[in-house]
Scaffold this motif. Structure first.
Motif, PDB file in Angstrom:
ATOM      1  N   ARG A  86      -1.278  -0.718  58.915  1.00  0.00           N
ATOM      2  CA  ARG A  86      -2.023  -1.216  60.075  1.00  0.00           C
ATOM      3  C   ARG A  86      -1.482  -0.495  61.291  1.00  0.00           C
ATOM      4  NH1 ARG A  86      -1.796  -7.430  61.974  1.00  0.00           N
ATOM      5  NH2 ARG A  86      -0.727  -6.636  63.776  1.00  0.00           N
ATOM      6  N   ILE A  87      -2.372   0.200  62.020  1.00  0.00           N
ATOM      7  CA  ILE A  87      -1.956   0.937  63.205  1.00  0.00           C
ATOM      8  C   ILE A  87      -2.806   0.508  64.395  1.00  0.00           C
ATOM      9  CG2 ILE A  87      -1.099   2.942  61.928  1.00  0.00           C
ATOM     10  CD1 ILE A  87      -3.745   4.371  62.601  1.00  0.00           C
ATOM     11  N   THR A  88      -2.239   0.602  65.565  1.00  0.00           N
ATOM     12  CA  THR A  88      -2.975   0.330  66.802  1.00  0.00           C
ATOM     13  C   THR A  88      -3.087   1.641  67.555  1.00  0.00           C
ATOM     14  OG1 THR A  88      -2.137  -1.921  66.908  1.00  0.00           O
ATOM     15  CG2 THR A  88      -3.034  -1.001  68.934  1.00  0.00           C
ATOM     16  N   GLY A  89      -4.315   2.035  67.838  1.00  0.00           N
ATOM     17  CA  GLY A  89      -4.506   3.310  68.513  1.00  0.00           C
ATOM     18  C   GLY A  89      -5.904   3.457  69.058  1.00  0.00           C
ATOM     19  N   THR A  90      -6.213   4.668  69.505  1.00  0.00           N
ATOM     20  CA  THR A  90      -7.502   4.993  70.110  1.00  0.00           C
ATOM     21  C   THR A  90      -8.218   6.024  69.259  1.00  0.00           C
ATOM     22  OG1 THR A  90      -6.570   4.591  72.299  1.00  0.00           O
ATOM     23  CG2 THR A  90      -8.633   5.809  72.212  1.00  0.00           C
ATOM     24  N   PHE A  91      -9.485   5.757  68.946  1.00  0.00           N
ATOM     25  CA  PHE A  91     -10.295   6.645  68.117  1.00  0.00           C
ATOM     26  C   PHE A  91     -10.929   7.733  68.971  1.00  0.00           C
ATOM     27  CE2 PHE A  91     -14.498   7.713  66.295  1.00  0.00           C
ATOM     28  CZ  PHE A  91     -14.069   8.289  65.117  1.00  0.00           C
ATOM     29  N   HIS A  92     -10.912   8.964  68.450  1.00  0.00           N
ATOM     30  CA  HIS A  92     -11.553  10.108  69.096  1.00  0.00           C
ATOM     31  C   HIS A  92     -12.458  10.779  68.077  1.00  0.00           C
ATOM     32  CE1 HIS A  92      -8.879   9.690  72.527  1.00  0.00           C
ATOM     33  NE2 HIS A  92      -7.912   9.505  71.644  1.00  0.00           N
ATOM     34  N   LEU A  93     -13.728  10.868  68.383  1.00  0.00           N
ATOM     35  CA  LEU A  93     -14.715  11.454  67.475  1.00  0.00           C
ATOM     36  C   LEU A  93     -14.603  12.974  67.495  1.00  0.00           C
ATOM     37  CD1 LEU A  93     -17.196  10.899  65.650  1.00  0.00           C
ATOM     38  CD2 LEU A  93     -18.592  11.196  67.700  1.00  0.00           C
ATOM     39  N   GLU A  94     -14.551  13.574  66.294  1.00  0.00           N
ATOM     40  CA  GLU A  94     -14.555  15.036  66.175  1.00  0.00           C
ATOM     41  C   GLU A  94     -15.949  15.545  65.843  1.00  0.00           C
ATOM     42  OE1 GLU A  94     -10.343  16.773  64.812  1.00  0.00           O
ATOM     43  OE2 GLU A  94     -11.376  15.645  63.265  1.00  0.00           O
ATOM     44  N   GLY A  95     -16.675  14.808  65.009  1.00  0.00           N
ATOM     45  CA  GLY A  95     -18.000  15.256  64.630  1.00  0.00           C
ATOM     46  C   GLY A  95     -18.600  14.392  63.545  1.00  0.00           C
ATOM     47  N   PHE A  97      -9.895   4.938  55.598  1.00  0.00           N
ATOM     48  CA  PHE A  97     -10.235   3.859  56.509  1.00  0.00           C
ATOM     49  C   PHE A  97     -10.692   2.621  55.734  1.00  0.00           C
ATOM     50  CE2 PHE A  97     -13.424   1.602  58.993  1.00  0.00           C
ATOM     51  CZ  PHE A  97     -12.735   1.361  60.155  1.00  0.00           C
ATOM     52  N   VAL A  98     -10.228   1.433  56.170  1.00  0.00           N
ATOM     53  CA  VAL A  98     -10.620   0.177  55.537  1.00  0.00           C
ATOM     54  C   VAL A  98     -11.385  -0.717  56.512  1.00  0.00           C
ATOM     55  CG1 VAL A  98      -9.782  -1.955  54.446  1.00  0.00           C
ATOM     56  CG2 VAL A  98      -8.696   0.227  53.915  1.00  0.00           C
ATOM     57  N   HIS A  99     -10.835  -0.932  57.718  1.00  0.00           N
ATOM     58  CA  HIS A  99     -11.418  -1.895  58.658  1.00  0.00           C
ATOM     59  C   HIS A  99     -10.912  -1.602  60.065  1.00  0.00           C
ATOM     60  CE1 HIS A  99     -12.857  -5.712  60.238  1.00  0.00           C
ATOM     61  NE2 HIS A  99     -11.628  -6.066  60.577  1.00  0.00           N
ATOM     62  N   PHE A 100     -11.702  -2.018  61.070  1.00  0.00           N
ATOM     63  CA  PHE A 100     -11.329  -1.838  62.475  1.00  0.00           C
ATOM     64  C   PHE A 100     -11.552  -3.133  63.239  1.00  0.00           C
ATOM     65  CE2 PHE A 100     -12.932  -0.925  66.800  1.00  0.00           C
ATOM     66  CZ  PHE A 100     -11.763  -0.437  67.354  1.00  0.00           C
ATOM     67  N   GLU A 101     -10.574  -3.495  64.070  1.00  0.00           N
ATOM     68  CA  GLU A 101     -10.709  -4.626  64.980  1.00  0.00           C
ATOM     69  C   GLU A 101     -10.496  -4.124  66.393  1.00  0.00           C
ATOM     70  OE1 GLU A 101      -8.022  -7.763  63.869  1.00  0.00           O
ATOM     71  OE2 GLU A 101      -9.016  -8.048  61.945  1.00  0.00           O
ATOM     72  N   ILE A 116      -7.111  -2.087  66.335  1.00  0.00           N
ATOM     73  CA  ILE A 116      -6.271  -2.083  65.150  1.00  0.00           C
ATOM     74  C   ILE A 116      -7.068  -1.474  63.997  1.00  0.00           C
ATOM     75  CG2 ILE A 116      -5.021  -3.508  63.484  1.00  0.00           C
ATOM     76  CD1 ILE A 116      -4.672  -5.556  65.756  1.00  0.00           C
ATOM     77  N   PHE A 117      -6.474  -0.490  63.356  1.00  0.00           N
ATOM     78  CA  PHE A 117      -7.097   0.197  62.234  1.00  0.00           C
ATOM     79  C   PHE A 117      -6.326  -0.160  60.976  1.00  0.00           C
ATOM     80  CE2 PHE A 117      -8.167   2.526  65.968  1.00  0.00           C
ATOM     81  CZ  PHE A 117      -9.436   3.033  65.755  1.00  0.00           C
ATOM     82  N   TYR A 118      -7.033  -0.612  59.947  1.00  0.00           N
ATOM     83  CA  TYR A 118      -6.449  -0.919  58.655  1.00  0.00           C
ATOM     84  C   TYR A 118      -6.732   0.268  57.745  1.00  0.00           C
ATOM     85  CZ  TYR A 118      -5.949  -5.696  60.296  1.00  0.00           C
ATOM     86  OH  TYR A 118      -5.583  -6.809  61.010  1.00  0.00           O
ATOM     87  N   LEU A 119      -5.687   0.810  57.121  1.00  0.00           N
ATOM     88  CA  LEU A 119      -5.799   2.011  56.315  1.00  0.00           C
ATOM     89  C   LEU A 119      -5.210   1.789  54.930  1.00  0.00           C
ATOM     90  CD1 LEU A 119      -4.465   4.516  59.005  1.00  0.00           C
ATOM     91  CD2 LEU A 119      -6.849   3.872  58.581  1.00  0.00           C
ATOM     92  N   LYS A 120      -5.704   2.545  53.967  1.00  0.00           N
ATOM     93  CA  LYS A 120      -5.194   2.498  52.588  1.00  0.00           C
ATOM     94  C   LYS A 120      -4.664   3.884  52.231  1.00  0.00           C
ATOM     95  CE  LYS A 120      -6.028   0.778  48.047  1.00  0.00           C
ATOM     96  NZ  LYS A 120      -5.047  -0.279  47.997  1.00  0.00           N
TER      97      LYS A 120
END
Length: 128
Positions: A34-43, A118-122, A94-98
């Motif tokens: 589980r990480i807390t961060g900011t998403f940046h779209l690449e494409g 990627f699993v889930h985003f809050e 918060i990003f949930y990752l596997k």
């Protein structure tokens, strides 16, 4: 941009409590990190296997040791908000990752951690 329209049933208080238990159980079983961060779209790319589109981007995470960057793929999935794939460029949360079973050995070389799916985003806070 607003979130997609949902055609989902409303839940009673008992149904909502059951859903929260399910969500907690699901995230405990399906995510390793589980990480807390900011998403940046690449494409965006077309996934021919599923006949759909996916968005590719990265999540910047600030740690005591500096900045870490996790690459994620977000499939365009229509659901009732869980798991939540609707992450927008610049959105923080918060990003949930596997952990991937077949890790990519170049994480230390290119500085991008791509050994997680990627699993889930809050969402948390406002977009920048």
């Amino acid at each position: 941009m607003s979130s997609p329209a949902l055609a989902c049933p409303s839940l009673t208080p008992a149904g909502l409590a059951e859903f929260q238990r399910y969500k907690t159980r699901y995230l405990a079983e399906e995510s390793d990190k589980r990480i807390t961060g900011t998403f940046h779209l690449e494409g965006e790319v077309v996934e021919e296997e599923w006949d759909s589109q996916a968005r590719i981007g990265y999540v910047d995470v600030t740690t005591r040791r500096g900045m870490r960057r996790y690459r994620i793929y977000l499939r365009d999935v229509i659901n009732c908000g869980f798991p939540n794939y609707y992450v927008q460029d610049g959105e923080r949360g918060i990003f949930y990752l596997k952990r991937d079973e077949d890790p990519d050995p170049d994480d230390l070389e290119d500085g991008v951690i791509d050994n997680f799916s990627f699993v889930h985003f809050e969402p948390r806070g406002a977009r920048k």
